[in-house]
Scaffold this active site. Structure first.
Site, PDB file in Angstrom:
ATOM      1  N   ALA A 123       0.817  -1.218   0.138  1.00 38.62           N
ATOM      2  CA  ALA A 123       0.059  -0.030   0.048  1.00 38.62           C
ATOM      3  C   ALA A 123       0.956   1.292  -0.133  1.00 38.62           C
ATOM      4  CB  ALA A 123      -0.840  -0.159   1.132  1.00 38.62           C
ATOM      5  N   LEU A 125       3.175   1.906   2.232  1.00 43.56           N
ATOM      6  CA  LEU A 125       2.874   2.275   3.808  1.00 43.56           C
ATOM      7  C   LEU A 125       4.292   1.737   4.473  1.00 43.56           C
ATOM      8  CD1 LEU A 125      -0.587   2.302   4.851  1.00 43.56           C
ATOM      9  CD2 LEU A 125       0.606   4.195   4.195  1.00 43.56           C
ATOM     10  N   SER A 128       7.674  -3.362   4.534  1.00 45.63           N
ATOM     11  CA  SER A 128       8.736  -4.026   4.345  1.00 45.63           C
ATOM     12  C   SER A 128       9.949  -3.513   5.260  1.00 45.63           C
ATOM     13  CB  SER A 128       9.203  -4.426   2.940  1.00 45.63           C
ATOM     14  OG  SER A 128       9.553  -3.291   2.238  1.00 45.63           O
ATOM     15  N   GLU A 160      17.895  -3.855   2.433  1.00 46.95           N
ATOM     16  CA  GLU A 160      16.896  -3.420   1.124  1.00 46.95           C
ATOM     17  C   GLU A 160      17.545  -3.557   0.010  1.00 46.95           C
ATOM     18  OE1 GLU A 160      13.415  -2.518   1.973  1.00 46.95           O
ATOM     19  OE2 GLU A 160      12.997  -2.737   0.040  1.00 46.95           O
ATOM     20  N   ASP A 172      12.282   5.273   4.260  1.00 48.69           N
ATOM     21  CA  ASP A 172      11.416   4.409   4.975  1.00 48.69           C
ATOM     22  C   ASP A 172      11.907   3.988   6.276  1.00 48.69           C
ATOM     23  OD1 ASP A 172       9.977   4.906   2.883  1.00 48.69           O
ATOM     24  OD2 ASP A 172      10.095   2.874   1.994  1.00 48.69           O
ATOM     25  N   TYR A 224      10.006   2.218 -10.238  1.00 51.34           N
ATOM     26  CA  TYR A 224      10.850   2.909  -9.514  1.00 51.34           C
ATOM     27  C   TYR A 224      12.221   3.144  -9.913  1.00 51.34           C
ATOM     28  CZ  TYR A 224      12.768   4.183  -5.149  1.00 51.34           C
ATOM     29  OH  TYR A 224      13.414   4.784  -3.748  1.00 51.34           O
TER      30      TYR A 224
END
Ligand code: GLA
Length: 381
Positions: A123, A125, A128, A160, A172, A224
């Site tokens: 979503a 948000l 991960s 990541e 994030d 991305y």
């Protein structure tokens, strides 16, 4: 202790046959403003959500990590030999954190981890990042590691980028680790200066609606990476370390021939400006001044960075038609959530109007909640 935590401790007992030594958690985030600016050395302003990944854990003495996800209904186990970048599945986010910690020179003992998350997945948000930061916070405590907050965020980002393989920025993980309750985090992704900016929405007679359009994120990974590559290509043409370094937008645009590249650059430069303006407005207690910045951010993502999709645009337009003061997509794009600044008590009504517009357009029903700026990662008990 809340019952959700009791349930997690019970689940740990059931799965491992022993008691957890503690509970840890790390939140998802909503980004108030500053999209695709982080990997351009720019500015972002997220806040942490109440929704978080919780972990019950205890050390093991066989050097293995066993990770159970109550959401996935699965248990995965790995040892030091399995820690290879490119591992797939949800467990890669846990294994990658062990890998990143070890790459940084830390020795990580084996552990049992049982996870439960209420961060919506897919979503925008940061479910991960919440998972990575929760695992990192847990393992840092279990192994008595003295790692500062910024370094924690950067280790989770390394997981990541290098283990999972997604070329994301630092926003994030910084949000999940560094945010504090009742504040947004005004974060400079070059200097790593982190300002906690008070965000008293209810004091201003406002609330922040988060509406998940439930649009599948099909293109997000490739698009991305393409946006990031385009920004880096523009830097090469301009001879700059990062788009952050553009002082004179018109002059920079004049030196770029490719119209697509010009649009990408204009988004990043104007978005950085909007984040700075938003931070100033919040510092002055002018929360309503966020509204036109949210609107302008959305237009820039739609027209210049081209990362919105029709359901997201419809949600933003319907939010405004339904009385929102300002609205924009939040997160990496190509689906996911919008945020809308609305008067206190108005979020549900605005969400209903968006739902009605979705039904007329033939889209499935969206979901929504009211976001409350919450604490970053930490030990719960
Ligand atoms: C994703 C990435 C972040 C950031 C945003 C866009 O959430 O993980 O690093 O680039 O997209 O602002």
């Amino acid at each position: 202790m809340a019952s959700v935590d009791d349930d997690l401790l019970d689940a740990f007992d059931e799965r491992t046959g022993r008691a957890a030594v503690g509970l840890w958690a790390a939140p998802g985030r909503v980004n108030l403003i500053g999209e695709h600016t982080d990997y351009n050395d720019g500015f972002v302003m997220p806040f942490a959500l109440e929704q978080r990944v919780r972990i019950a854990a205890a050390p093991r003495d066989d050097g293995r990590w066993q990770v159970s996800s109550l959401n996935q209904g699965s248990t995965e186990s790995f040892g030091a030999d399995d820690l290879r970048p490119g591992m797939s599945g949800w467990q890669a986010y846990a294994a990658g954190v062990v890998w990143a910690l070890e790459q940084a020179g830390h020795t990580i003992a084996g552990a049992d981890l049982v996870l439960a998350s209420d961060v919506p997945v897919g979503a925008g948000l940061s479910s991960s990042a919440a998972l990575e930061c929760a695992v990192l916070t847990t393992l840092a405590d279990l192994n008595s590691l003295d790692i500062g907050l910024l370094d924690r965020a950067r280790l989770a980002q390394r997981c990541e980028n290098e283990f999972v393989g997604a070329p994301t920025g630092l926003m994030d993980q910084a949000a999940s680790i560094m945010c504090t309750a009742d504040h947004a985090l005004f974060f400079d992704c070059r200097s790593y200066a982190a300002d906690q900016v008070a965000l008293d929405l209810s004091g201003a007679g406002l609330e922040l609606l988060v509406l998940d359009t439930k649009t599948p994120h099909a293109l997000v990974d490739s698009e991305y990476a393409a946006r990031r590559a385009s920004c880096e290509a523009a830097c090469d043409v301009l001879g700059l370390a990062a788009l952050r370094d553009i002082d004179d937008l018109d002059a920079a645009l004049g030196r770029l021939a490719d119209p697509v590249m010009k649009r990408r650059v204009r988004h990043v430069v104007t978005e950085n400006d909007r984040v700075r303006q938003a931070a100033e407005a919040l510092a002055d207690g002018r929360i309503r001044a966020l509204a036109p910045l949210l609107d302008a951010s959305h237009a820039s993502m739609r027209d210049d960075f081209e990362i919105t999709v029709p359901p997201v645009d419809l949600a933003v337009e319907s939010a405004r038609a339904g009385g929102a003061l300002g609205a924009r997509m939040t997160g990496g794009g190509f689906g996911g959530c919008i945020i809308a600044l609305v008067g206190t008590g108005e979020a549900s009504g605005v969400a209903e109007q968006i739902g009605a517009a979705f039904a007329r357009a033939g889209y499935g029903p969206p979901e929504h909640f009211v976001a409350r700026p919450s604490a970053g990662a930490g030990r719960i008990s």
